[in-house]
Design an enzyme around this catalytic site. Structure first.
Site, PDB file in Angstrom:
ATOM      1  CB  ALA A  92       9.314  15.497  -8.392  1.00 23.56           C
TER       2      ALA A  92
ATOM      3  CB  THR B  26      11.149   8.397 -14.713  1.00 25.47           C
ATOM      4  OG1 THR B  26      12.386   8.123 -14.047  1.00 25.47           O
ATOM      5  CG2 THR B  26      11.384   9.405 -15.805  1.00 25.47           C
TER       6      THR B  26
ATOM      7  CB  ILE C 178       5.120   8.544  -9.826  1.00 26.49           C
ATOM      8  CG1 ILE C 178       5.569   8.474  -8.358  1.00 26.49           C
ATOM      9  CG2 ILE C 178       3.608   8.703  -9.939  1.00 26.49           C
ATOM     10  CD1 ILE C 178       5.358   9.733  -7.563  1.00 26.49           C
TER      11      ILE C 178
ATOM     12  N   GLY D 145       0.814  -1.222   0.000  1.00 24.72           N
ATOM     13  CA  GLY D 145       0.000   0.000   0.000  1.00 24.72           C
ATOM     14  C   GLY D 145       0.841   1.262   0.000  1.00 24.72           C
TER      15      GLY D 145
ATOM     16  CE  LYS E 225       9.470  18.088 -12.212  1.00 24.85           C
ATOM     17  NZ  LYS E 225       9.785  16.669 -12.088  1.00 24.85           N
TER      18      LYS E 225
ATOM     19  CG  LEU F 196      10.084   1.508  -5.054  1.00 25.68           C
ATOM     20  CD1 LEU F 196      10.249   1.819  -3.570  1.00 25.68           C
ATOM     21  CD2 LEU F 196      11.096   2.301  -5.869  1.00 25.68           C
TER      22      LEU F 196
ATOM     23  CB  SER G 292       2.604  -4.688   6.656  1.00 24.12           C
ATOM     24  OG  SER G 292       3.324  -4.530   7.849  1.00 24.12           O
TER      25      SER G 292
END
Ligand code: FAD
Length: 508
Positions: A54, A348, A350, A16, A82, A337, A43
């Protein structure tokens, strides 16, 4: 549909953080139509990586997809606008340039604007290429205006993205996802069940003993890759030979003035420092290579280069740059990730999550998963990761710095052939081509190459076919129009307040 093929009924999202809640918000919007259930497991004890603040302009599409009201979103996440990234000390110590969103100028008679600029530069008349960008002109003045649907040039050329508080962003998306029917389960996953025949993941088990079964699993468990790596062993392609940074130290600080509408990236001796201005605080971090600088020194440099008072203790985040060899294996799709990591020079990650979600929606499978759809997904994600990788390596390779072993190393290192070819093409006649669905277009490459003093030997001879005086007049008019339009915009904090996008407590 063949007898043995059924619809996916249960989608389980593991994790999450930003990836998990982005996936939950999008999948519940499009798939939780009564026939499918979306469950997210997270968790609180493990927590999230807590950075990633960003973004780049395609995030506007994600917001539109989810019917997110931009002002509500900015208020909830203490977000700011931005307009690009200012790079300091990258080509040479003391250099400064902006990589703005949107484009530079207008092409004339089909001839790329940057070729006209290169020709004018030879005549000494061109000025800074950033003067020909609406987003750069507004950023330089700390201003912002939202180009509405009816906007005309030059304001319609203002492209933007957001800075936001990562934990507030996850909270905001969680609210949305839960309203759309996502079921949230809290608890640590301690066991994973696999189907004996297919090897697919069948269920995850929580510490409490609860069993959560699913047909499709989205692994958003962070760097460890709980399902994609620990269970399925998808493998990792390590890119640290080109991108040797392997740690970041992050620290938030108090704002010292109204937030700037751009990210700043300042190069140091073995890496670089980000500055991300939000409504209520500024995010900072020092990305560095532990092979070239020890952590104490990296922390000292970070703390010495802050503008405001630290609001928390600095926190170190180790990482390994690279990509999971398969983003989708069996019935598990890795997002965030768990699917790979590239340092945040161009914000980059996100976007890679967003792109993975949109790609998954476009290729949403049945059960069992078809290898055709899975392979198509993997091919697309691999290409995207590699394109982004090359653009990020460019920032290091295109340097004239030789003041530290780190800069000498990256300046002299071998680079991927795909990037070497691009740089060579540029060096000859300033030509840049956007290939396939590459994320970064001509403006981005031109901004970084010129900003880091990589000049072509000659401009494209085709640019000589246009009348010199007419081109000079057209360019002067463009430059003046961007400056005039930027002068008329309000300061970004004024804009946020008038729009109702400024969180009341942030103003205190
Ligand atoms: C230093 C740094 C700076 C960054 N800056 C940017 C940026 O400016 N822009 C950008 O786009 N991206 C940036 N990123 C990337 C961005 O932070 C991530 O892409 C984003 O936060 C997604 O993280 P995640 O959700 O994949 O992982 P995480 O935030 O690590 O979330 C993992 C989730 O999995 C859960 N989990 C793990 N194990 C278990 C278990 N056993 N049981 C139950 N739950 C479990 C955790 O509780 C958590 O909820 C940055 C990353 C780093 C490291």
């Amino acid at each position: 549909m063949k007898d043995s093929v059924t619809e996916i009924a249960d989608v389980v999202i593991v994790g999450g953080g930003t990836a998990g809640w982005m996936a939950a918000a999008a999948l519940s919007r499009f798939l939780a139509n009564g026939r499918r259930r979306i469950t997210l497991v997270e968790s609180d004890a493990i927590g999230t990586v807590g950075v990633g603040e960003a973004t780049i302009p395609p995030i506007l599409n994600f917001n539109r997809m989810l019917d997110i009201n931009e002002n509500d979103f900015l208020r909830a996440t203490r977000g700011t606008f931005k307009l690009g990234i200012e790079f300091v000390n990258w080509g040479r110590a003391g250099d400064r340039y902006i990589h703005p969103f949107g484009s530079f100028g207008h092409d004339l008679h089909g001839i790329a604007f940057h070729q006209l600029w290169l020709r004018e530069r030879v005549r000494g008349e061109a000025g800074d290429i950033a003067d020909y960008s609406m987003s750069a002109a507004a950023a330089a003045r700390g201003r912002f205006g939202r180009p509405g649907r009816e906007a005309k040039p030059p304001l319609s050329e203002l492209f933007y993205a957001f800075h936001f508080d990562a934990s507030l962003y996850a909270r905001f998306l969680r609210g949305l996802a839960e309203r759309q029917g996502t079921i949230r389960r809290e608890g640590r996953i301690t066991g994973v069940e696999r189907d004996g025949e297919s090897g697919d993941v069948a269920a995850v088990r929580l510490e409490s003993g609860e069993r959560i079964a699913g047909d499709l699993f989205i692994d958003c468990s962070g760097f460890r890759g709980l399902l994609i790596e620990e269970q399925l062993g998808a493998g990792y392609e390590d890119w640290s030979r080109w991108l040797p940074a392997d740690r970041a130290i992050a620290v938030p600080t108090a704002n010292v003035g109204p937030p700037d509408p751009f990210t700043r990236s300042t190069a140091h001796g073995a890496g670089w420092q980000w500055r991300i201005p939000l409504q209520h605080r500024t995010g900072n971090g020092h990305v560095f290579s532990s092979a070239f600088m020890d952590e104490d020194e990296a922390r000292r440099i970070l703390l010495a280069n802050l503008e405001g008072e630290p609001l928390a203790d600095p926190r170190t985040i180790p990482f390994r740059t690279g990509r999971r060899k398969l983003s989708w294996s069996h019935n598990v799709i890795a997002l965030g990730l768990s699917s790979g990591f590239l340092e945040p020079i161009e914000s980059t990650s996100i976007h890679l999550i967003q792109n993975g979600i949109q790609r998954l929606l476009a290729l949403f499978p049945d059960k069992p998963v078809s290898p055709v759809e899975r392979d198509e997904y993997n091919r697309g994600m691999r290409d995207l990761y590699e394109d982004v990788r090359d653009f990020i390596i460019l920032h290091y390779k295109a340097t004239q710095r030789d003041d530290t072993p780190f800069w000498r190393h990256v300046r002299d290192m071998d680079i991927p052939d795909s990037l070497a070819r691009k740089i060579e093409l540029w060096r000859l006649h300033g030509r840049i081509f956007r290939e396939n669905a590459e994320l970064f277009g001509v403006t981005s490459w031109v901004a970084v190459l010129l900003g880091q003093n990589i000049r072509p030997e000659r401009y494209d001879p085709v640019a000589d076919t246009l009348d010199e005086a007419k081109v000079a007049a057209a360019m002067a008019e463009m430059r003046a129009a961007y400056a005039r339009a930027a002068e008329r915009l309000p300061a970004q904090d004024e804009f946020l307040k008038v729009a109702g996008a400024w969180a009341a407590e942030a103003a205190a």
